[in-house]
Design an enzyme around this catalytic site. Structure first.
Site, PDB file in Angstrom:
ATOM      1  N   TYR A 219       1.220   0.394  14.843  1.00 49.30           N
ATOM      2  CA  TYR A 219      -0.239   0.172  13.740  1.00 49.30           C
ATOM      3  C   TYR A 219       0.531   1.659  12.586  1.00 49.30           C
ATOM      4  CZ  TYR A 219      -4.367  -0.504  10.814  1.00 49.30           C
ATOM      5  OH  TYR A 219      -4.525  -0.393   9.554  1.00 49.30           O
TER       6      TYR A 219
ATOM      7  N   ASP B 181       0.696  -1.108   0.073  1.00 45.50           N
ATOM      8  CA  ASP B 181       0.342   0.201   0.425  1.00 45.50           C
ATOM      9  C   ASP B 181       1.179   1.314   0.091  1.00 45.50           C
ATOM     10  OD1 ASP B 181      -1.757   1.525   0.457  1.00 45.50           O
ATOM     11  OD2 ASP B 181      -2.640   0.997   2.310  1.00 45.50           O
TER      12      ASP B 181
ATOM     13  N   LYS C  95      -2.740  -2.236   7.715  1.00 44.80           N
ATOM     14  CA  LYS C  95      -3.104  -3.455   7.579  1.00 44.80           C
ATOM     15  C   LYS C  95      -1.830  -5.020   7.272  1.00 44.80           C
ATOM     16  CE  LYS C  95      -5.974  -6.558  10.555  1.00 44.80           C
ATOM     17  NZ  LYS C  95      -4.809  -7.051  12.374  1.00 44.80           N
TER      18      LYS C  95
HETATM   19  P1  13P Z   1      -5.425  -0.490   5.381  1.00 42.65           P
HETATM   20  O1  13P Z   1      -3.670  -1.461   5.827  1.00 42.65           O
HETATM   21  O2  13P Z   1      -5.630  -1.747   4.151  1.00 42.65           O
HETATM   22  O3  13P Z   1      -4.304   0.478   4.452  1.00 42.65           O
HETATM   23  O4  13P Z   1      -6.308   0.026   5.391  1.00 42.65           O
HETATM   24  C1  13P Z   1      -6.502   0.928   7.242  1.00 42.65           C
HETATM   25  C2  13P Z   1      -7.493   0.993   7.600  1.00 42.65           C
HETATM   26  O5  13P Z   1      -7.042   1.366   9.316  1.00 42.65           O
HETATM   27  C3  13P Z   1      -8.180   0.746   7.098  1.00 42.65           C
HETATM   28  O6  13P Z   1      -9.246   1.682   7.996  1.00 42.65           O
HETATM   29 MG    MG Z   2      -4.530   1.538   3.238  1.00 40.35          MG
HETATM   30 MG    MG Z   3      -5.125  -1.992   2.017  1.00 41.88          MG
END
Ligand code: 13P
Ligand code: MG
Ligand code: MG
Ligand code: 13P
Length: 366
Positions: free
Chosen positions: A230, A11, A233
């Site tokens: 964090y 990402d 994800k």
């Molecule tokens: P991603 O990991 O796909 O960027 O999503 C992060 C997120 O916090 C979505 O609410």
């Molecule tokens: Mg993202």
């Molecule tokens: Mg993502």
């Protein structure tokens, strides 16, 4: 001919929140690979699933090859520059290290690779999931490779009847890779005992016991173990060689009709059903639901056909409608109990600070 398929996904920025990368961003990554990969790779396919961009490439350099990983890293860096220029959200989100250090593993992007002797016909499927983590693949691939209720080939194909070896990794152990090999069918209950815990024990690869050949590779990156907090994800990818000594494509797809509940969804902190979607799917409801896409290919001397979209079929419209009901059902209970992840999996540091503050205000009743 020994070929390696490498899937590398990150990402590096997306439009309007965590929805989808921009066309300019995808073009930049594609052009970069075409321009700089000519001497290195045989073929490539650039795609996106939710807000993640994936580089799929074929070559003869083996797995964990520094040049291949550097090519992908540099392509993600070039893309990040475009993301910054366009003001995309989370530009460079998954690039957690400043300088490339030989292997993209452990630097943020997801990696899944298989090296193999090409069969006369060589079909495989490239899965990419968004708004979830690598444990999301535990159940579907357990069922596809070990359960005759889902995989008829385990009964009907002599080669498959010998079973499969599951290599499982303990993703909580961060110093080094801590892995175990377990064999189905004899050790099914042991495999199940580990795979029930999607956040700790994750399938890394699966091998045919009749030939020793590898069918499956899954990216097992857990970003919070790299970054210590964090950052997004760990949206996982998977490569699966199918047919012959391996499950048929349809057997691999069968368990995805369950729409089983996985970790992810909004802020990576919730539980939601995994929805099989068409290629190029975007993200919507409650930053979800968690999605998975599948691109099937055939390959000859490393050359890829165009992708066939495995979840683009009327059957999956029915499945998606049912999974939407499941998603709204669990969302009705908001933050309560099973709808939100347990404390040690909560991806937002904010709640830890909040609970620490509240802890001090508690009084012991005399
Ligand atoms: P991603 O990991 O796909 O960027 O999503 C992060 C997120 O916090 C979505 O609410
Ligand atoms: Mg993202
Ligand atoms: Mg993502
Ligand atoms: P075909 O006989 O059409 O190749 O199909 C065999 C098979 O693997 C179906 O799952």
């Amino acid at each position: 001919m020994k070929i390696t398929i490498s899937g590398l996904k990150a990402d590096i920025g997306s439009i309007g929140g965590h929805i989808t990368p921009s066309k300019a961003l995808i073009n930049e990554v594609e052009n970069f690979i075409q321009k700089n990969g000519a001497q290195l790779i045989i073929d490539s396919y650039i795609s996106h699933t939710g807000d993640d961009i994936a580089i799929l490439c074929t070559h003869e350099k083996g797995v964990s090859n520094e040049k291949i990983h550097k090519l992908a890293w540099d392509a993600f860096l070039a893309g990040t520059e475009v993301a910054k220029k366009q003001g995309l959200y989370g530009a460079g989100q998954d690039l957690l290290k400043d300088a490339f250090s030989g292997n993209i593993k452990g630097m943020g992007p997801a990696v899944a690779e298989i090296e193999f002797e090409e069969r006369p016909n060589e079909p495989f499927v490239f899965f990419a999931a968004d708004k979830t983590d690598p444990g999301a693949y535990n159940l579907p691939f357990y069922l596809a490779f070990a359960d005759p209720m889902y995989c008829a080939g385990l009964m009907l194909s002599p080669k498959m009847s010998e079973g499969f070896t599951f290599r499982i990794i303990d993703v909580n152990y961060v110093e080094k890779d801590k892995i175990i090999d377990l064999h189905s069918p004899e050790e099914l209950y042991d495999i199940a005992a580990l795979l029930r815990d999607n956040e700790r024990y994750v399938i890394e690869s699966i091998y045919s016991r009749s030939t020793g050949n590898q069918s499956l590779a899954i990216s097992t990156t857990r970003l919070h173990n790299i970054a210590g907090k964090y950052t997004g994800k760990d949206d996982p990818i998977a490569l699966v060689r199918v047919q012959g000594e391996f499950p048929a494509t349809g057997e691999i797809l069968a368990p995805f009709q369950i729409g089983h509940l996985v970790a992810g969804f909004m802020r990576g902190s919730h539980t939601g059903p995994l929805m099989p979607c068409k290629l190029k799917a975007t993200i919507s409801y409650f930053d979800g639901p968690p999605i998975v896409t599948g691109a099937a290919f055939s390959i000859k001397e490393g050359k890829l056909t165009e992708p066939a979209d495995v979840f683009d079929h009327p059957f999956w419209d029915y499945v998606r409608a049912k999974i939407s009901e499941k998603a709204t059902e669990i969302r009705r209970q908001g933050f309560s109990g099973a709808a939100m992840l347990p404390y040690n999996e909560l991806e937002y540091g904010g709640i830890v600070d909040k609970l620490n503050k509240l802890e001090k205000k508690f009084k012991i009743r005399e």
